[in-house]
Design a protein around this motif. Structure first.
Motif, PDB file in Angstrom:
ATOM      1  N   ASP A 165       0.764  -1.705   0.479  1.00 58.37           N
ATOM      2  CA  ASP A 165       0.182   0.259   0.137  1.00 58.37           C
ATOM      3  C   ASP A 165       0.874   1.291  -0.185  1.00 58.37           C
ATOM      4  OD1 ASP A 165      -2.273  -1.409  -0.237  1.00 58.37           O
ATOM      5  OD2 ASP A 165      -3.114  -1.303   1.765  1.00 58.37           O
ATOM      6  N   SER A 166       2.022   0.960   0.864  1.00 58.70           N
ATOM      7  CA  SER A 166       3.054   2.818   0.399  1.00 58.70           C
ATOM      8  C   SER A 166       3.472   2.956  -0.738  1.00 58.70           C
ATOM      9  CB  SER A 166       4.509   2.052   1.624  1.00 58.70           C
ATOM     10  OG  SER A 166       3.761   2.008   2.702  1.00 58.70           O
ATOM     11  N   ALA A 167       3.080   1.553  -2.122  1.00 57.74           N
ATOM     12  CA  ALA A 167       3.880   2.508  -3.027  1.00 57.74           C
ATOM     13  C   ALA A 167       2.889   1.395  -3.830  1.00 57.74           C
ATOM     14  CB  ALA A 167       5.314   2.081  -3.276  1.00 57.74           C
ATOM     15  N   GLY A 168       2.046   1.213  -4.417  1.00 59.33           N
ATOM     16  CA  GLY A 168       1.109  -0.018  -5.062  1.00 59.33           C
ATOM     17  C   GLY A 168       1.540   0.110  -6.874  1.00 59.33           C
ATOM     18  N   ALA A 169       1.168   1.082  -7.058  1.00 59.87           N
ATOM     19  CA  ALA A 169       1.079   1.154  -7.923  1.00 59.87           C
ATOM     20  C   ALA A 169       2.711   1.315  -8.819  1.00 59.87           C
ATOM     21  CB  ALA A 169      -0.067   2.677  -8.206  1.00 59.87           C
ATOM     22  N   ALA A 337      10.561  -0.469   7.861  1.00 55.28           N
ATOM     23  CA  ALA A 337      11.054  -0.304   9.169  1.00 55.28           C
ATOM     24  C   ALA A 337       9.810   1.404   9.134  1.00 55.28           C
ATOM     25  CB  ALA A 337      12.050   0.741   9.621  1.00 55.28           C
ATOM     26  N   ALA A 338       9.466   0.732  10.331  1.00 55.13           N
ATOM     27  CA  ALA A 338       8.612   2.668   9.794  1.00 55.13           C
ATOM     28  C   ALA A 338       8.151   3.802  11.712  1.00 55.13           C
ATOM     29  CB  ALA A 338       6.228   2.280  10.024  1.00 55.13           C
ATOM     30  N   VAL A 339       7.520   4.561  11.112  1.00 52.94           N
ATOM     31  CA  VAL A 339       8.176   4.781  12.834  1.00 52.94           C
ATOM     32  C   VAL A 339       6.280   5.901  12.787  1.00 52.94           C
ATOM     33  CG1 VAL A 339       9.439   7.043  11.924  1.00 52.94           C
ATOM     34  CG2 VAL A 339       8.737   6.901  14.724  1.00 52.94           C
ATOM     35  N   THR A 351       8.134   5.886   6.923  1.00 52.21           N
ATOM     36  CA  THR A 351       9.057   4.353   6.330  1.00 52.21           C
ATOM     37  C   THR A 351       9.699   4.370   5.611  1.00 52.21           C
ATOM     38  OG1 THR A 351       7.841   2.469   5.917  1.00 52.21           O
ATOM     39  CG2 THR A 351       6.905   4.243   4.928  1.00 52.21           C
ATOM     40  N   VAL A 352      10.458   3.497   5.589  1.00 59.77           N
ATOM     41  CA  VAL A 352      11.069   2.963   4.486  1.00 59.77           C
ATOM     42  C   VAL A 352      10.900   1.345   4.308  1.00 59.77           C
ATOM     43  CG1 VAL A 352      13.626   2.628   3.601  1.00 59.77           C
ATOM     44  CG2 VAL A 352      13.300   4.958   5.194  1.00 59.77           C
ATOM     45  N   ARG A 353      10.781   1.277   2.624  1.00 54.80           N
ATOM     46  CA  ARG A 353      10.223   0.027   2.178  1.00 54.80           C
ATOM     47  C   ARG A 353      11.823  -0.362   1.005  1.00 54.80           C
ATOM     48  NH1 ARG A 353       7.252  -3.713   4.176  1.00 54.80           N
ATOM     49  NH2 ARG A 353       6.586  -2.538   5.900  1.00 54.80           N
ATOM     50  N   LYS A 354      11.568  -2.068   1.352  1.00 52.51           N
ATOM     51  CA  LYS A 354      12.252  -2.624   0.227  1.00 52.51           C
ATOM     52  C   LYS A 354      11.402  -3.436  -0.142  1.00 52.51           C
ATOM     53  CE  LYS A 354      16.310  -4.896  -1.210  1.00 52.51           C
ATOM     54  NZ  LYS A 354      18.174  -6.018  -0.763  1.00 52.51           N
ATOM     55  N   PHE A 355      10.927  -3.205  -1.943  1.00 53.65           N
ATOM     56  CA  PHE A 355      10.522  -4.285  -2.411  1.00 53.65           C
ATOM     57  C   PHE A 355      11.118  -5.278  -3.392  1.00 53.65           C
ATOM     58  CE2 PHE A 355       7.708  -1.019  -1.368  1.00 53.65           C
ATOM     59  CZ  PHE A 355       6.698  -1.089  -0.534  1.00 53.65           C
ATOM     60  N   THR A 356      11.280  -6.891  -3.146  1.00 51.56           N
ATOM     61  CA  THR A 356      11.830  -7.839  -3.999  1.00 51.56           C
ATOM     62  C   THR A 356      11.254  -8.406  -4.403  1.00 51.56           C
ATOM     63  OG1 THR A 356      11.926  -9.837  -2.311  1.00 51.56           O
ATOM     64  CG2 THR A 356      13.876  -7.866  -3.024  1.00 51.56           C
ATOM     65  N   TYR A 357      11.107  -8.102  -5.956  1.00 51.29           N
ATOM     66  CA  TYR A 357      10.319  -9.407  -7.028  1.00 51.29           C
ATOM     67  C   TYR A 357      11.171 -10.320  -8.538  1.00 51.29           C
ATOM     68  CZ  TYR A 357       6.448 -10.455  -9.728  1.00 51.29           C
ATOM     69  OH  TYR A 357       5.595 -11.762 -10.757  1.00 51.29           O
ATOM     70  N   LEU A 368      12.779   0.328  -3.627  1.00 49.85           N
ATOM     71  CA  LEU A 368      13.172   0.947  -2.508  1.00 49.85           C
ATOM     72  C   LEU A 368      11.941   2.367  -2.524  1.00 49.85           C
ATOM     73  CD1 LEU A 368      14.419   0.965   0.360  1.00 49.85           C
ATOM     74  CD2 LEU A 368      16.071   2.561  -0.742  1.00 49.85           C
ATOM     75  N   ALA A 369      11.054   2.047  -1.147  1.00 49.43           N
ATOM     76  CA  ALA A 369      10.267   3.766  -1.163  1.00 49.43           C
ATOM     77  C   ALA A 369      10.204   3.959  -0.382  1.00 49.43           C
ATOM     78  CB  ALA A 369       8.856   2.677  -0.708  1.00 49.43           C
ATOM     79  N   VAL A 370      10.726   5.742   0.075  1.00 48.28           N
ATOM     80  CA  VAL A 370      10.538   6.345   1.335  1.00 48.28           C
ATOM     81  C   VAL A 370       9.297   7.160   1.310  1.00 48.28           C
ATOM     82  CG1 VAL A 370      12.216   8.015   2.190  1.00 48.28           C
ATOM     83  CG2 VAL A 370      13.610   6.269   0.621  1.00 48.28           C
ATOM     84  N   PHE A 371       9.268   7.012   2.144  1.00 44.21           N
ATOM     85  CA  PHE A 371       7.339   7.966   2.789  1.00 44.21           C
ATOM     86  C   PHE A 371       7.795   8.186   3.906  1.00 44.21           C
ATOM     87  CE2 PHE A 371       2.464   6.535   1.886  1.00 44.21           C
ATOM     88  CZ  PHE A 371       2.217   7.947   0.980  1.00 44.21           C
ATOM     89  N   GLY A 372       6.819   9.593   4.164  1.00 45.48           N
ATOM     90  CA  GLY A 372       6.672  10.452   4.895  1.00 45.48           C
ATOM     91  C   GLY A 372       5.343  11.717   5.130  1.00 45.48           C
TER      92      GLY A 372
END
Length: 378
Positions: A165-169, A337-339, A351-357, A368-372
């Motif tokens: 959901d943090s970078a779905g599209a 990781a999130a705060v 949040t900082v989130r890594k995605f693999t496929y 890699l998504a960085v979202f605040g």
């Protein structure tokens, strides 16, 4: 317009109209008995998103957080005389034309700005009785909706089993430089029940923290006539209890599409140690449709404490692993990781989130998504 579509639109109008009429009646009746028969509510949940696909870093600017979308609604409660029954009406709408659910490298501006029936989240009425349970009618959650999202960690605003959901599209990029059509959201589905539909739903009374339910519905708000016709049925059980210094929420559910024969089975459990603020959340599920059976598992460890007088601070790290989620034999993963900092009705989150496929025939870069951002509730 096809006849089937006209018929389904007519049915939807009847159900929605009935829900609105019953809800309005509840408001009028309650106005005589109480000072505040209704309550307006809503939230604005937006942040700044950056996504690195391995070769290109895309800054989307200010976007809506699809973990918990921007919305507005009104609900009201009424007492049906001395019968022991209460009524509750709820109307809820969302508007998020530029969201993590629709911005991508090829579409950085998001979706349509038009307001359509797709913006409707809820138009429903509920009848409740402590002895007999609850009956729901109208557009709203099927009983399994949210079954994979039981979470008491305090970081659910930005981090949960719905890791995508943090970078779905946003799209994965192949290592040959070609931007694929495989999105983060498609690769990290968490099979969170059957969603919101126009449905008839029954929930049992609560007993020692346990309750169950069953519902039947149809996706009458869809623009696809074939999808509108499909019958959906699900069953779920939930547990929520605070005991011996622990808060535990859990649920397990099964959903079935009577037409496509899709089967989805998923559940989650989350526990919080109240004294220490430490929490553990687990979720898992399987989905079978069109000969493809996908499975996933999810784990989150969290800690919530009072660093500041203004509100608690919650931290979490989590991990998702999926197999055959989008295509047979593929593997997807996410670690994040999130705060979240609570400020009364407001939250600040990051949040900082890594995605693999991975796919046997194609190599992909990690994303890699960085979202605040912030969530403001009212």
């Amino acid at each position: 317009m096809p006849v089937a579509t006209e018929r389904k639109d007519f049915i939807f109008n009847i159900v929605a109209g009935l829900s609105l009429s019953l809800s309005a009646g509840a408001v009028v009746a309650q106005e005589v008995e109480a000072e505040s028969p209704w309550k307006a509510y809503g939230q604005l949940n937006v942040g700044i998103l950056s996504f690195d696909d391995g070769e290109v870093n895309t800054n989307y600017g200010l976007v809506d957080n699809d973990n918990s979308s921007t919305r507005i609604g009104v609900f009201y409660n009424g007492q049906a005389g001395s019968t022991g029954w209460t009524t509750m009406g709820n109307m809820e709408f969302q508007y998020n034309p530029k969201s993590t659910s629709n911005v991508s490298q090829i579409n950085p501006d998001g979706g349509s700005t038009e307001i359509t029936k797709a913006n409707i989240r809820k138009i429903e009425i509920r009848f409740s009785n402590d002895q007999y349970g609850r009956v729901w009618l109208g557009q709203g959650s099927m009983v399994s909706d949210g079954i994979a999202g039981q979470d008491v960690s305090g970081t659910g605003t930005i981090a949960g089993a719905a890791t995508g959901d943090s970078a779905g599209a946003s799209l994965f990029r192949q290592k040959d430089g070609i931007l694929s059509d495989e999105s983060v959201g498609e690769a990290t589905d968490h099979f969170n029940g059957l969603g919101r539909r126009v449905r008839l739903r029954y929930d049992t009374p609560e007993y020692n923290g346990f309750r169950g339910g069953v519902s039947y519905g149809q996706d009458l708000l869809s623009d696809d006539p074939d999808r509108q016709k499909q019958g959906l049925i699900d069953i779920a059980g939930y547990y929520a209890q605070e005991r011996n210094g622990y808060l535990i929420n859990g649920g397990i559910g099964y959903g079935h599409n009577l037409d496509t024969k899709r089967d989805v089975f998923s559940g989650s459990i989350s526990g919080l140690h109240l004294d220490s603020g430490l929490s553990l959340t687990l979720a898992a599920g399987t989905n079978s449709e069109d000969g493809l059976t996908g499975t996933y598992g999810y784990t989150k460890v969290g800690w919530e404490t009072d660093f500041f007088d203004i509100g608690s601070t919650a931290f979490s790290i989590d991990y998702y692993a999926g197999n055959s989620i989008s295509q047979d034999g593929d593997n997807s993963g996410s670690i994040g990781a999130a705060v979240v900092q609570n400020l009364g009705y407001q939250q600040l989150w990051f949040t900082v989130r890594k995605f693999t496929y991975d796919r046997e025939t194609t190599d992909y870069y990690d994303g890699l998504a960085v979202f605040g951002g912030t969530r403001l509730r009212f």
